[in-house]
Scaffold this motif. Structure first.
Motif, short mmCIF file in Angstrom:
data_model
loop_
_atom_site.label_atom_id
_atom_site.label_comp_id
_atom_site.label_asym_id
_atom_site.label_seq_id
_atom_site.Cartn_x
_atom_site.Cartn_y
_atom_site.Cartn_z
N HIS A 273 0.82 -1.21 0.00
CA HIS A 273 0.00 0.00 0.00
C HIS A 273 0.85 1.26 0.00
O HIS A 273 0.58 2.21 -0.73
CB HIS A 273 -0.93 -0.01 1.22
N ILE A 274 1.91 1.27 0.80
CA ILE A 274 2.69 2.49 0.93
C ILE A 274 3.78 2.60 -0.13
O ILE A 274 4.24 3.69 -0.47
CB ILE A 274 3.29 2.58 2.35
N GLY A 275 4.21 1.47 -0.69
CA GLY A 275 5.23 1.48 -1.74
C GLY A 275 6.64 1.68 -1.21
O GLY A 275 6.87 1.80 -0.01
N PHE A 276 7.60 1.71 -2.13
CA PHE A 276 9.01 1.97 -1.81
C PHE A 276 9.52 1.02 -0.72
O PHE A 276 10.32 1.42 0.13
CB PHE A 276 9.21 3.42 -1.36
N SER A 277 9.06 -0.23 -0.74
CA SER A 277 9.41 -1.17 0.32
C SER A 277 9.80 -2.53 -0.25
O SER A 277 9.11 -3.53 -0.02
CB SER A 277 8.24 -1.33 1.30
N PRO A 278 10.89 -2.61 -0.99
CA PRO A 278 11.31 -3.92 -1.52
C PRO A 278 11.75 -4.85 -0.41
O PRO A 278 12.52 -4.47 0.47
CB PRO A 278 12.49 -3.56 -2.45
N ALA A 279 11.25 -6.07 -0.44
CA ALA A 279 11.62 -7.06 0.56
C ALA A 279 13.04 -7.56 0.32
O ALA A 279 13.61 -7.39 -0.77
CB ALA A 279 10.64 -8.23 0.52
N THR A 280 13.61 -8.21 1.34
CA THR A 280 14.96 -8.76 1.18
C THR A 280 15.03 -9.72 0.01
O THR A 280 16.04 -9.78 -0.70
CB THR A 280 15.39 -9.48 2.46
N ARG A 281 13.94 -10.49 -0.23
CA ARG A 281 13.99 -11.50 -1.29
C ARG A 281 14.16 -10.86 -2.67
O ARG A 281 14.67 -11.52 -3.59
CB ARG A 281 12.75 -12.38 -1.26
N VAL A 282 13.76 -9.59 -2.84
CA VAL A 282 13.98 -8.92 -4.13
C VAL A 282 15.47 -8.88 -4.44
O VAL A 282 15.91 -9.23 -5.55
CB VAL A 282 13.38 -7.50 -4.10
N PHE A 283 16.27 -8.48 -3.48
CA PHE A 283 17.70 -8.33 -3.70
C PHE A 283 18.42 -9.67 -3.68
O PHE A 283 19.38 -9.88 -4.43
CB PHE A 283 18.28 -7.39 -2.64
N GLU A 284 17.94 -10.58 -2.83
CA GLU A 284 18.57 -11.90 -2.78
C GLU A 284 18.32 -12.69 -4.06
O GLU A 284 19.21 -13.37 -4.56
CB GLU A 284 18.06 -12.65 -1.55
N ALA A 285 17.10 -12.59 -4.59
CA ALA A 285 16.80 -13.27 -5.85
C ALA A 285 17.58 -12.65 -6.99
O ALA A 285 18.18 -13.36 -7.82
CB ALA A 285 15.30 -13.21 -6.12
N ALA A 286 17.61 -11.32 -7.06
CA ALA A 286 18.38 -10.65 -8.11
C ALA A 286 19.86 -10.97 -7.97
O ALA A 286 20.57 -11.14 -8.97
CB ALA A 286 18.14 -9.14 -8.06
N GLY A 287 20.34 -11.06 -6.73
CA GLY A 287 21.75 -11.39 -6.50
C GLY A 287 22.11 -12.78 -6.97
O GLY A 287 23.28 -13.06 -7.27
N ALA A 288 21.13 -13.66 -7.06
CA ALA A 288 21.35 -15.01 -7.58
C ALA A 288 21.06 -15.09 -9.08
O ALA A 288 21.06 -16.18 -9.65
CB ALA A 288 20.46 -16.01 -6.83
N ALA A 289 20.82 -13.94 -9.70
CA ALA A 289 20.50 -13.85 -11.13
C ALA A 289 19.20 -14.59 -11.45
O ALA A 289 19.04 -15.14 -12.55
CB ALA A 289 21.65 -14.36 -11.99
N ALA A 290 18.26 -14.58 -10.50
CA ALA A 290 16.95 -15.18 -10.75
C ALA A 290 16.09 -14.25 -11.59
O ALA A 290 16.25 -13.03 -11.53
CB ALA A 290 16.25 -15.47 -9.43
N CYS A 291 15.18 -14.83 -12.34
CA CYS A 291 14.16 -14.03 -13.02
C CYS A 291 13.05 -13.77 -12.01
O CYS A 291 12.32 -14.68 -11.61
CB CYS A 291 13.61 -14.78 -14.23
N LEU A 292 12.92 -12.52 -11.59
CA LEU A 292 11.99 -12.17 -10.53
C LEU A 292 10.68 -11.64 -11.12
O LEU A 292 10.69 -10.76 -11.98
CB LEU A 292 12.61 -11.11 -9.63
N ILE A 293 9.58 -12.17 -10.61
CA ILE A 293 8.25 -11.61 -10.86
C ILE A 293 7.79 -11.00 -9.55
O ILE A 293 7.77 -11.68 -8.52
CB ILE A 293 7.24 -12.67 -11.32
N THR A 294 7.45 -9.71 -9.53
CA THR A 294 7.00 -9.06 -8.31
C THR A 294 5.61 -8.51 -8.47
O THR A 294 5.20 -8.11 -9.57
CB THR A 294 7.95 -7.93 -7.89
#
Length: 370
Positions: A273-294
């Motif tokens: 609702h408030i936005g601007f709040s990426p969870a840790t898994r966003v960065f951890e998944a990207a750090g593993a070169a995963a294809c992220l769907i958010t």
């Protein structure tokens, strides 16, 4: 660039857990931030209660960058560890400890030295602010006049404006990030083979969104396979193509992120609702070169570019459409682009520089005032 020193300032940090991620989604955030601050010369002690079976589910040993103090969840030992705040130059109370949250916040105000930097570090700011709006006697509201700073792990301008409107001297978001030494690409693990994986504990303000963004697409795509990790889902009704893993330790996060064709992020209600709040898994998944769907939330572009570095879904139908159109080559291209962006702009080393600068600025102003 070699980190500047902090003259060995002592930090007393009262949080949920540093050594266990069990029912403790903030663990990797604490680890990344404190490891980065230790590189600037801070001497850190992390105080955590023995609660919620976290100590029985440790996923790291006490780390070299912080002294770990685990105390029994009793009033006597609480008071003992709070008295140690008087030794520290910087005293931190994080939200969501789970036991003695009010007493810990009141305690750091009572026991810290007048010249210490006292701050509240909110890892769930949107929910905390909702509580404060509903409760004029909320402990954070009471403590704000005695705190020098509020740091949050997300929320952007809406959270900053709200906290400062409640009387915070200053509020600064310090976003989640990546520690490339702990989260990085690894070889795939057959245990985690699937088309879409989601990792998150079952929480009241997340469950409906998991139903929409994960279970609904699974039901719509019976020919595809789905993998669910996290605590609390064991008695949840699910489509037959969903495998439930239960708790996944941080030592397995890289393989969990690297193996599936895509990985899903679902924000909690308040953060979406408030936005601007990426969870840790966003960065951890990207750090593993995963294809992220958010799931869609305001501010995603600040961290990853939609359609190039991340796929954004407004609802479960969007998730299903992304999966149906997603080729292996496209998934790999998105994952590699996300990894490059996060390494360049969103590491804990950079967050450590940010926090160190905030601390240095505070003490410089205090010296000038004296």
């Amino acid at each position: 660039m070699k980190p500047s020193t902090s003259s060995g300032r002592l930090i007393a940090f009262y949080g949920s857990s540093l050594v266990s991620s069990y029912w403790n989604g903030a663990a990797t955030y604490y680890r990344g931030i404190l490891k980065a601050l230790a590189a600037h010369g801070y001497d850190i002690t992390f105080y955590e209660p023995d609660a919620f079976d976290r100590q029985q589910h440790r996923d790291i040993d006490p780390p070299p960058y912080a002294r770990s103090v685990v105390y029994p969840a009793t009033t006597d030992t609480l008071n003992e560890v709070l008295r140690e705040a008087a030794r520290a130059d910087i005293v931190v109370k994080a939200n969501g400890v789970g036991v003695f949250d009010r007493e810990l916040l009141e305690g750091i105000v009572e026991h810290s030295r007048p010249d210490a930097l006292r701050l509240f570090w909110d890892v769930d700011a949107a929910a905390t602010l909702d509580e404060m709006r509903a409760d004029a006697s909320h402990p954070v509201l009471k403590a704000l006049p005695d705190l020098d700073m509020v740091l949050t792990y997300g929320g952007g301008p809406p959270v900053v404006n709200a906290y400062e409107g409640f009387g915070a001297a200053t509020c600064v978001p310090v976003y989640n990030a990546l520690d490339p030494e702990t989260h990085h690409p690894v070889a795939p693990d057959p245990r985690f083979t699937c088309d879409l994986a989601f990792l998150g504990n079952r929480l009241p303000d997340r469950e409906a969104r998991v139903e929409e963004f994960f279970l609904k697409p699974a039901a719509a795509l019976p020919e595809q396979s789905f993998l669910l990790g996290g605590n609390g889902w064991h008695d949840k009704a699910m489509p037959g193509n969903v495998r439930n893993l239960g708790h996944v330790g941080t030592n397995e996060h890289n393989a969990f992120n690297c193996t599936p064709r895509a990985v899903l992020n679902v924000a909690r209600d308040s953060m979406a609702h408030i936005g601007f709040s990426p969870a840790t898994r966003v960065f951890e998944a990207a750090g593993a070169a995963a294809c992220l769907i958010t799931d869609a939330w305001e501010g995603i572009e600040q961290f990853l570019v939609p359609d190039e570095e991340v796929l954004v879904a407004r609802d479960g139908q969007d998730v299903a459409e992304h999966l149906s159109a997603l080729t292996t080559d496209k998934a790999q291209a998105i994952g590699q682009a996300a990894l490059a962006r996060i390494l360049a702009e969103h590491t804990y080393a950079l967050r450590g520089e940010q926090v160190h600068a905030l601390f240095q600025d505070h003490f410089a102003k205090a010296r000038e005032a004296a």
